[in-house]
Design an enzyme around this catalytic site. Structure first.
Site, PDB file in Angstrom:
ATOM      1  N   LYS A 118       9.974  -5.114   3.714  1.00 44.80           N
ATOM      2  CA  LYS A 118       8.795  -5.551   2.959  1.00 44.80           C
ATOM      3  C   LYS A 118       8.939  -7.014   2.542  1.00 44.80           C
ATOM      4  CE  LYS A 118       6.634  -4.891  -1.586  1.00 44.80           C
ATOM      5  NZ  LYS A 118       6.734  -4.152  -2.865  1.00 44.80           N
TER       6      LYS A 118
ATOM      7  N   ASP B 250       4.074 -11.013  -5.888  1.00 41.67           N
ATOM      8  CA  ASP B 250       3.118  -9.930  -6.132  1.00 41.67           C
ATOM      9  C   ASP B 250       2.496 -10.089  -7.507  1.00 41.67           C
ATOM     10  OD1 ASP B 250       1.626  -7.648  -6.110  1.00 41.67           O
ATOM     11  OD2 ASP B 250       3.324  -6.297  -6.447  1.00 41.67           O
TER      12      ASP B 250
ATOM     13  N   LYS C  84      -0.940  -7.466 -12.591  1.00 39.74           N
ATOM     14  CA  LYS C  84       0.179  -7.044 -13.425  1.00 39.74           C
ATOM     15  C   LYS C  84       0.149  -7.796 -14.763  1.00 39.74           C
ATOM     16  CE  LYS C  84       3.492  -6.506  -9.556  1.00 39.74           C
ATOM     17  NZ  LYS C  84       3.885  -5.095  -9.722  1.00 39.74           N
TER      18      LYS C  84
ATOM     19  N   ASP D  28      10.033  -9.623  -4.704  1.00 39.93           N
ATOM     20  CA  ASP D  28       9.324  -8.551  -4.008  1.00 39.93           C
ATOM     21  C   ASP D  28       9.448  -8.666  -2.496  1.00 39.93           C
ATOM     22  OD1 ASP D  28       8.109  -6.146  -4.534  1.00 39.93           O
ATOM     23  OD2 ASP D  28       6.079  -6.922  -4.396  1.00 39.93           O
TER      24      ASP D  28
ATOM     25  N   ASP E 253      -2.143  -3.031  -6.531  1.00 41.48           N
ATOM     26  CA  ASP E 253      -0.735  -3.293  -6.809  1.00 41.48           C
ATOM     27  C   ASP E 253       0.186  -2.359  -6.033  1.00 41.48           C
ATOM     28  OD1 ASP E 253       1.341  -4.677  -7.985  1.00 41.48           O
ATOM     29  OD2 ASP E 253       1.361  -3.454  -9.803  1.00 41.48           O
TER      30      ASP E 253
ATOM     31  N   GLU F 126       0.548  -2.547  -2.817  1.00 45.76           N
ATOM     32  CA  GLU F 126       0.299  -3.294  -1.572  1.00 45.76           C
ATOM     33  C   GLU F 126       1.469  -3.242  -0.598  1.00 45.76           C
ATOM     34  OE1 GLU F 126       3.285  -5.548  -3.159  1.00 45.76           O
ATOM     35  OE2 GLU F 126       1.579  -4.740  -4.258  1.00 45.76           O
TER      36      GLU F 126
ATOM     37  N   ARG G  92       3.317  -0.816   0.462  1.00 42.24           N
ATOM     38  CA  ARG G  92       3.216   0.282   1.426  1.00 42.24           C
ATOM     39  C   ARG G  92       2.152  -0.002   2.489  1.00 42.24           C
ATOM     40  NH1 ARG G  92       1.920   4.406  -3.309  1.00 42.24           N
ATOM     41  NH2 ARG G  92       3.352   2.893  -4.247  1.00 42.24           N
TER      42      ARG G  92
END
Length: 467
Positions: free
Chosen positions: A230, A235, A242, A253, A312, A314, A316
């Protein structure tokens, strides 16, 4: 990057300070054999033979001194047994008196890692160099330390300097080092072929445009291995933004991508007998007029439609497209790394990656590899009964489970929908960060689940050189 190859050298009887290793069981015996002057200095330094303790023992002449160090088990040194020494001893050359460093070479090296891109540590001392007769193990230890440092460097770098283009450049550097092929898909081709990766990253500035980074290496006749990481370089949470406290560490991230790239480097550097396909979906989940929205329906590379329950969730989405492509080559094994869920951290804390797999034998291999490499993971259930939490009224699947239960499991179940049914697959939900320092492991970006997976791959594919 820290020059780890300079920190462990072959022992050719160079001048060096001796390190005597003891544990709680052998300390009294060692002390009883020492002269009175050693008793005095040991008592003054309050050394009792416990792990991570050490004392300086003066010799017969000026400048002649040695070290006595405590470990948990004198007979079998672990990865971090020498790490504290490498952090605190004066610069110079050292050798072990009657022990082999073995796995402890790693801690000696990583203890001297420095992230100095933005600030030089003027107070830092010079290198501590370990001399060893285990010459055949030096290169492997250095490669492992370099891989750990690569993860740390990438994760520690702020998002302004580690966006998708910089992640691509890091992958290109590794590919060029080992003669691998690097392919990058972006723009219209990304939107058409990998629509979820494009949707997640399309609100970012053009300079940080989303892309899929692919590295291929190895003999086509060897077993195919796919590694996916990933690569969300920052993010914000998207439109489901967030809070600032949760956004503070979101430079990390892309920790899954850092692990995937470091693992690829280890595989190629060790010449494992695999046909490697590494994939990094790289994007910034930004807020903007073109950001994807809660309630949107995204089409995926696999053809599944995905309702966005939460922008949020995202990671996956980008992994789904990358896993679909990875499966098209019918690899023998698919591995993905992701800093995917806070739920995994609640379940197993910061040190243990949550492991999900569709193969019990693979899970057992990982448990054994984690113990052998001193890099444990913890298996969580890939419980199909929770798949209904991801149901959508208008699409094939929703990207966010309802109710807040089993967040790490439902995220893994989402990914499972994009993996071929007959493929062996494991997913590591890793933190990629160390919130507080330990010997050899400073606060900041960290490789968690890297060494255990590499150990597993060595057992499976080691021993055959690439053509």
């Amino acid at each position: 990057m820290t020059q780890f190859s300079d920190l462990i050298k072959a022992d050719n009887n160079q001048p060096a300070h001796m390190i005597q290793i003891v544990d709680a069981g052998s300390f009294e015996t060692w002390l009883a054999a020492q002269p009175d002057r050693v008793w005095a200095v040991i008592a003054a330094q309050k050394f009792s033979g416990k792990g991570y303790e050490h004392a300086i023992v003066p010799g017969e002449s000026a400048g002649d001194w040695s070290v006595v160090a405590g470990v948990a088990n004198h007979a079998e040194l672990g990865a971090w047994c020498l790490a504290k020494l490498a952090e605190v001893l004066p610069e110079g050359h050292y050798r072990l008196a009657d022990a082999q460093a073995g796995p402890a070479m790693l801690g000696w090296l990583t203890a001297q890692y420095r992230f100095d891109r933005y600030r030089k540590d003027d107070a830092a001392s010079g290198p501590r160099i370990l001399l060893t007769g285990e010459v055949a193990k030096i290169d492997a230890a250095v490669r492992l330390a370099q891989a750990v440092a690569l993860v740390r460097d990438l994760v520690n770098t702020p998002a302004a300097d580690m966006g998708p283009p910089q992640l691509e450049e890091a992958a290109r550097k590794v590919a060029d080092e080992f003669g691998a092929t690097l392919t990058v898909t972006k723009g219209d081709a990304l939107e058409q072929g990998f629509p979820m990766i494009h949707a997640v990253g399309r609100a970012a500035d053009k300079a940080f445009a989303p892309r899929l980074i692919e590295l291929r290496w190895g003999d086509p006749s060897h077993p195919r291995l796919a590694i996916v990481g990933k690569g969300i370089c920052f993010d914000s949470g998207g439109l489901d933004i967030k809070p600032s406290s949760a956004m503070r560490l979101m430079k990390k991230d892309m920790g899954g991508a850092a692990h995937a790239l470091a693992l690829a480097r280890l595989i190629m550097g060790s010449g494992l007998a695999v046909r490697l396909h590494m994939l990094i979906p790289a994007a910034e989940n930004a807020v903007g007029g073109s950001a994807f929205r809660p309630g949107d329906i995204l089409r995926s590379r696999k053809g599944l439609t995905v309702e966005i329950g939460n922008t949020d969730a995202e990671g996956r989405l980008v992994l789904g497209d990358a896993l679909a492509l990875a499966g098209e080559d019918e690899p023998e094994l698919i591995i993905d790394y992701a800093t995917l869920t806070g739920a995994a951290r609640v379940a197993v804390g910061p040190d243990l990656p949550a492991l999900f797999t569709n193969d019990d034998a693979l899970a057992a291999e990982m448990e054994e590899a984690g113990k052998a490499a001193d890099d444990p993971c913890w298996r969580l259930p890939l419980w199909d009964g929770y798949a209904e939490m991801l149901k959508s009224d208008i699409a094939d699947i929703n990207n966010a489970g309802e109710g807040g239960f089993a967040g790490a499991i439902t995220a893994a179940l989402f990914l499972k929908r994009f993996v071929p049914e007959n493929a062996k697959w494991m997913h590591l939900d890793t933190f990629a960060w160390r919130p507080s320092p330990r010997p050899g492991r400073p606060k900041g970006g960290e490789a968690l689940g890297l060494r255990s997976v590499f150990h597993l791959l060595q057992r499976r594919y080691g021993g055959a050189a690439q053509k």
